[in-house]
Write an enzyme that holds these catalytic residues in place. Structure first.
Site, PDB file in Angstrom:
ATOM      1  N   PRO A  75     -40.710 -24.182  22.035  1.00 42.73           N
ATOM      2  CA  PRO A  75     -40.010 -25.210  23.653  1.00 42.73           C
ATOM      3  C   PRO A  75     -41.838 -25.165  24.106  1.00 42.73           C
ATOM      4  CG  PRO A  75     -39.050 -22.546  24.112  1.00 42.73           C
ATOM      5  CD  PRO A  75     -39.626 -22.744  22.731  1.00 42.73           C
ATOM      6  N   CYS A  76     -42.664 -25.952  23.536  1.00 43.58           N
ATOM      7  CA  CYS A  76     -44.284 -25.650  23.719  1.00 43.58           C
ATOM      8  C   CYS A  76     -43.953 -26.716  25.425  1.00 43.58           C
ATOM      9  CB  CYS A  76     -44.976 -26.362  23.295  1.00 43.58           C
ATOM     10  SG  CYS A  76     -44.839 -27.318  22.341  1.00 43.58           S
TER      11      CYS A  76
END
Length: 173
Positions: free
Chosen positions: A129-130
Site C-alpha cells: 500500500p504505497c
C-alpha cells in the site's frame, strides 16, 4: 512464462502480472510495449487477487495477501516490508519509514528521499500500500496511479483527510 490479467476497478482498469504462481505486478499503467511478452491466461493467483481487490473496493480490509514475488534490492525490500505493515485506513510519512529503516540498520538517519524512490518503484500497488505514504506536511505526493487515485483510495479506506492536501502544481514537495 509471464502472464497478464485485467481487472475492472472503480478507478479504472488494473493490470495484474504473474510468473504463473505468484503475483509479480499490479498497476494502472502497464507499459504497452511489454504486452507482447505476456500471455493472457486464467490462473489461481489472478482469481485470488481479484477476490482481494473485490473485498478492498467494497471498502473492507482483505484478511489475506495473495502470494507475491518481488525481484528487488535489499533496501527496497525493507521499504516494501514496512509498507505491508501500514494498517488499512492509516497513513505514514516517508520520514517515518526512513526513521524505521535507520533504526533497523543501526545508523543515525536515512534519507526520506531514498525511501520515496523505493516507494515509487513498488510494482504491486494497493496490495503493497504505497498510497498510504504521505509527505511530512500532509501532502499527497508521489503516486504512480496519480494523486487523484491516491486520494480516492484513502477516502475509500476512510482515512481522516482533514490534515492531508493535494499540493498545487509547481510547488516544491
Amino acid at each position: 512464462m509471464d502472464y497478464i490479467h485485467y481487472y475492472q476497478s472503480p478507478l479504472g482498469e488494473i493490470i495484474l502480472t504473474s510468473d504463473g504462481k505468484s503475483l509479480t505486478g499490479l498497476s494502472y499503467d502497464f507499459p504497452k510495449m511489454l504486452l507482447p511478452y505476456f500471455i493472457e491466461k486464467p490462473l489461481p493467483i489472478f482469481t485470488e487477487t481479484d477476490r482481494w481487490l473485490d473485498i478492498y473496493f467494497s471498502g473492507k480490509n482483505p484478511d489475506f495477501t495473495p502470494k507475491l514475488s518481488l525481484k528487488v534490492t535489499g533496501f527496497r525490500r525493507m521499504v516494501w516490508d514496512i509498507l505491508l505493515t501500514i494498517p488499512f485506513g492509516q497513513t505514514i510519512t516517508y520520514g517515518e519509514i526512513a526513521s524505521r529503516i535507520a533504526k533497523q540498520r543501526g545508523i543515525p538517519r536515512m534519507s526520506a528521499q531514498a525511501v520515496g524512490g523505493a516507494v515509487g518503484h513498488n510494482p504491486i500497488a494497493l496490495i503493497i500500500p504505497c498510497h498510504r505514504v504521505v509527505g511530512a506536511n500532509g501532502s499527497l505526493t508521489g503516486y504512480a496511479g496519480g494523486i487523484d487515485k491516491k486520494e480516492q483510495l484513502l477516502r475509500l479506506e476512510q482515512v481522516d483527510m482533514s490534515r492531508l492536501f493535494i499540493p498545487k502544481r509547481g510547488t516544491k514537495r
